[in-house]
Every structure is written in structure tokens, then in C-alpha cells.
Design a protein around this motif. Structure first.
Motif, PDB file in Angstrom:
ATOM      1  N   UNK A  79       0.852  -1.190   0.000  1.00 44.82           N
ATOM      2  CA  UNK A  79       0.000   0.000   0.000  1.00 44.82           C
ATOM      3  C   UNK A  79       0.887   1.240   0.000  1.00 44.82           C
ATOM      4  N   UNK A  80       0.654   2.133  -0.964  1.00 45.43           N
ATOM      5  CA  UNK A  80       1.454   3.345  -1.096  1.00 45.43           C
ATOM      6  C   UNK A  80       0.544   4.561  -1.135  1.00 45.43           C
ATOM      7  N   UNK A  81       0.920   5.609  -0.423  1.00 47.11           N
ATOM      8  CA  UNK A  81       0.172   6.864  -0.485  1.00 47.11           C
ATOM      9  C   UNK A  81       0.471   7.538  -1.820  1.00 47.11           C
ATOM     10  N   UNK A  82      -0.504   7.481  -2.719  1.00 45.57           N
ATOM     11  CA  UNK A  82      -0.349   8.031  -4.060  1.00 45.57           C
ATOM     12  C   UNK A  82      -1.685   8.588  -4.530  1.00 45.57           C
ATOM     13  N   UNK A  83      -1.657   9.621  -5.380  1.00 41.62           N
ATOM     14  CA  UNK A  83      -2.911  10.118  -5.962  1.00 41.62           C
ATOM     15  C   UNK A  83      -3.464   9.131  -6.964  1.00 41.62           C
ATOM     16  N   UNK A  84      -4.730   9.301  -7.319  1.00 39.78           N
ATOM     17  CA  UNK A  84      -5.351   8.430  -8.318  1.00 39.78           C
ATOM     18  C   UNK A  84      -4.590   8.510  -9.631  1.00 39.78           C
ATOM     19  N   UNK A  85      -4.617   7.402 -10.382  1.00 35.27           N
ATOM     20  CA  UNK A  85      -3.970   7.289 -11.701  1.00 35.27           C
ATOM     21  C   UNK A  85      -2.453   7.306 -11.621  1.00 35.27           C
ATOM     22  N   UNK A  86      -1.888   7.009 -10.467  1.00 34.09           N
ATOM     23  CA  UNK A  86      -0.429   6.985 -10.356  1.00 34.09           C
ATOM     24  C   UNK A  86       0.170   5.848 -11.184  1.00 34.09           C
ATOM     25  N   UNK A  87      -0.627   4.813 -11.471  1.00 34.72           N
ATOM     26  CA  UNK A  87      -0.127   3.705 -12.283  1.00 34.72           C
ATOM     27  C   UNK A  87       0.359   4.207 -13.631  1.00 34.72           C
ATOM     28  N   UNK A  88      -0.376   5.154 -14.202  1.00 43.09           N
ATOM     29  CA  UNK A  88      -0.003   5.685 -15.514  1.00 43.09           C
ATOM     30  C   UNK A  88       1.065   6.766 -15.415  1.00 43.09           C
ATOM     31  N   UNK A  89       1.063   7.511 -14.324  1.00 39.05           N
ATOM     32  CA  UNK A  89       1.952   8.677 -14.228  1.00 39.05           C
ATOM     33  C   UNK A  89       3.320   8.363 -13.635  1.00 39.05           C
ATOM     34  N   UNK A  90       3.447   7.260 -12.913  1.00 35.97           N
ATOM     35  CA  UNK A  90       4.712   6.924 -12.256  1.00 35.97           C
ATOM     36  C   UNK A  90       5.403   5.806 -13.024  1.00 35.97           C
ATOM     37  N   UNK A  91       6.560   6.090 -13.575  1.00 38.86           N
ATOM     38  CA  UNK A  91       7.249   5.132 -14.441  1.00 38.86           C
ATOM     39  C   UNK A  91       7.879   3.996 -13.643  1.00 38.86           C
ATOM     40  N   UNK A  92       7.820   2.801 -14.255  1.00 38.78           N
ATOM     41  CA  UNK A  92       8.429   1.610 -13.664  1.00 38.78           C
ATOM     42  C   UNK A  92       9.139   0.872 -14.791  1.00 38.78           C
ATOM     43  N   UNK A  93      10.244   1.411 -15.281  1.00 37.51           N
ATOM     44  CA  UNK A  93      10.895   0.836 -16.472  1.00 37.51           C
ATOM     45  C   UNK A  93      11.365  -0.597 -16.296  1.00 37.51           C
ATOM     46  N   UNK A  94      11.690  -0.987 -15.065  1.00 40.61           N
ATOM     47  CA  UNK A  94      12.185  -2.352 -14.819  1.00 40.61           C
ATOM     48  C   UNK A  94      11.094  -3.292 -14.317  1.00 40.61           C
ATOM     49  N   UNK A  95       9.866  -2.774 -14.187  1.00 37.17           N
ATOM     50  CA  UNK A  95       8.773  -3.596 -13.703  1.00 37.17           C
ATOM     51  C   UNK A  95       8.363  -3.235 -12.292  1.00 37.17           C
TER      52      UNK A  95
END
Length: 209
Positions: A79-95
Motif C-alpha cells: 500500500x502506497x500513499x499516491x494520488x489516483x492514476x499513479x499507475x499511468x503517471x509513475x514510471x516503472x521501467x524495470x517492472x
């Protein structure tokens, strides 16, 4: 060929934004972003602690849960404190797994061990939404139960249990309709659903918070 079905009652157990809830309870409290996103993983895992089947690690703005669900399978939640739609806005280049390993750097080795063991296709992310308790679950011959009536945040670990309690009380009230004194009344089903609503609402609201 289409067909029509006549129903004597309708019971909805879907989630908090289900179309039945929107249709039958248009004045329900608004759903709001909880401010958290969750990464969830499920996998075959042999590295769990045999002495403890449920562990929670809590820190500032994030926490991690590991649970043994039986037969060699485990689930974990980050569980992470993040705003909505962070999946699209926060990059995870390595997965997702490397991303989480970096975020939980310095935390328990058990967290990193299960993250390393999890394949990317075993991880999903979703934003968490919440809403205040709603005191009305029934309307005529339609009623709600489970998450459609009282969505629970996953960290409470109460969603399934509350739905089972709903089903028990609802079943008890509907069973009373077999009594001639009840079934003789034309409004017996709506009355039974209202009794179910009244018997469950305070308990669920107290847990939901």
C-alpha cells in the motif's frame, strides 16, 4: 431470441460503483479517492514463516502485508500513499517488483524475498476508493449486500466477513416469509429487506468507519 424474466426480489452484492447501486440508490454518498494505491501479488511461495501466516509492516506513507492463503500459495499487498492514476503517471521501467524493492529498501528481508520471487504477471496495481457509510441498503424488493452496501478498504480485512454476515441475516429474514403470518402480508418481502437493512447497518458502519 430475447426473453423477459420476472423477479420477486433482487439482491446485489457487487462493488461500490455497481450499476444497481447507482440506479436504486442515487443519493448514496459519493465515492472518493482514498489517497492510496495498492500493488497485489499472488504466487506459489516456499519462503514463508511457518509460525505466522499474516504479517504487516507499517511505515510512513506505505505498508506491506504478507499472508499465507494455504496450499503453498501466498498473497502480498504493498500500500502506497499516491494520488489516483499513479499507475499511468509513475514510471516503472524495470517492472513493478524492482520498483517496490527500491521503495521498501531497508525494510524486512522477508518483503524483498517475496518480491524477488514474484513474477511480473503475478502483480497487479489498482487505486483504492472509499466512501462514507450508507444507512439505506434496501428499496422495495431490491437490496444490497457486501461491498455494494458497505465497501471496505482492503487493509481492514473485513470485506468477505461482512458479506457473509449480511448473507446470514438476509437469509434469516427471508426464511421468516415461510411463516404464514408473514407471507400473508402483501409487502412481506420489502418488510423483510428493511429488517435485514436495520439489523446490519450499524454493525457494518462501525467496521467500515
Amino acid at each position: 431470441v430475447g426473453r423477459s424474466v420476472r423477479r420477486s426480489r433482487e439482491i446485489t452484492r457487487d462493488h461500490s460503483s455497481s450499476p444497481e447501486r447507482t440506479r436504486d440508490h442515487p443519493r448514496s454518498p459519493e465515492i472518493t479517492d482514498s489517497g492510496y494505491t495498492v500493488f497485489a501479488g499472488e504466487l506459489e511461495y516456499g519462503g514463508g514463516d511457518p509460525e505466522c501466516g499474516y504479517k504487516v509492516y507499517i511505515g510512513p506513507q506505505q505498508y506491506f502485508v504478507i499472508t499465507d492463503i494455504g496450499r503453498g500459495r501466498y498473497q502480498w499487498y504493498a500500500f502506497l500513499a499516491r494520488p489516483a492514476d499513479s499507475e499511468a503517471s509513475e514510471e516503472k521501467p524495470d517492472g513493478s517488483s524492482p520498483y517496490l524493492q527500491k521503495l521498501f529498501e531497508g525494510w524486512s528481508p522477508e518483503i524483498h524475498d517475496i518480491l524477488r520471487a514474484t513474477q511480473e504477471h503475478e502483480i497487479e496495481q489498482r487505486d483504492l476508493y472509499d466512501r462514507p457509510p450508507d444507512l439505506q441498503w434496501s428499496s422495495g424488493r431490491v437490496c444490497l449486500l457486501g461491498d455494494a452496501a458497505h465497501p471496505m478498504m482492503p487493509n481492514l480485512g473485513q470485506g468477505g466477513g461482512m458479506a457473509i454476515e449480511d448473507a446470514l441475516v438476509l437469509g434469516q429474514e427471508l426464511k421468516k416469509l415461510q411463516d404464514s403470518d408473514y407471507s400473508a402480508k402483501t409487502d412481506s418481502i420489502p418488510r423483510a429487506l428493511r429488517r435485514y437493512n436495520n439489523n446490519r447497518v450499524l454493525r457494518a458502519a462501525a467496521v467500515q468507519g
